[in-house]
Design a protein around this motif. Sequence first.
Motif: not given
Length: 310
Positions: A58, A65, A87-88, A99, A147, A151, A164-166, A175
């Motif tokens: 992603a 990313s 890519v969203i 983006q 999102k 995904m 995989a996310t960045g 978080y």
Amino acid sequence: MKKVRTRCTLCNEEAIYYLRSRKLRLCKRHFIEYLKTEVINTIYKFEMLKNVKKLLIAVSGGKDSVAMIHILHQVCKDLNIEMLGLVIDTGVGEYSKRQVEKAREIFEILNVPYRIERFSSYGIDITRPDLEKLTKRPPCSVCGIAKRYIMNKVALEENCQAIATGHNMIDIAQYALANILTGNLEYLKKLLPKVDEGPRMVRRIRPLYFIDEKETKLYVDLLDLPHVEDRCPLAEKVENVQNTIRMFVRELEDRHPGSIRAFVEKIPTRIAPLIRVEGEEKYGICKICGMPSKGEICSFCKIRMLLSGK
Ligand code: AMP
Ligand code: ZN
Ligand code: ZN
């Protein structure tokens, strides 16, 4: 006066980065090598790519990313793992357009096949002035749910065994603290480098879990990789608790280098194992879309219904 240049501890080139944790001054080549090795070590340590034949990557077009796909590209080639970029387009005006443009550029540079998904094709518009009133959620929360849903859906459709996310070390600390402050401790179980949640929930991996965002920024700059510099204008605007926690995390790491890393390292080893979730979380199937859901209708479909006035 002649400027004295600092030399790399490992070779004689000019140093561009001081790696405080190991007291090393690194030149461009050795910095890039260091970052790749760190990420690869995390991937192996947590067996992120175990049983993965195809990986969904992603890419938001941001520094993290972009650096991640640049490193994963090499790793996947070595391990013979197929890659698919995603890519969203979240529909936030020019920002989202940039983006998508940057993500597309990096996919093409690396020759990674990709999909572009748009919130608009799902009936989601997070810029609507009445969004918060209708959904009872701030835009960042709706965006996050949408999102993650997209995904997972794309990963299932494309037969990918992991996503995989960045997320970087600062994101993770932010978080974790935010959820400790609100007492939402179960969430920490999902804030791990690798999360295998259940059937039809594709594994999520976070190869940059221990990487400071300063290092991904330096990486993309040194290699001149395309990326967007700004943050989402919707997130920037809000004077919310999340933004304040992020500033605190940043400041703590800057004033006491290594403190945030020490905290993040303890999440999988010391903190998450202490958290007991009452009764296993059971996932059923959303009766509208057929995707995994804790209730009869998944959060994504609920939001779509609220927005369409049904
Ligand atoms: P964020 O939640 O914006 O901090 O993003 C965390 C990670 O989620 C990014 O590093 C990407 O891997 C992924 N991500 C966020 N936004 C997008 C997007 N619009 N398209 C694809 N992936 C995204
Ligand atoms: Zn060097
Ligand atoms: Zn649903």
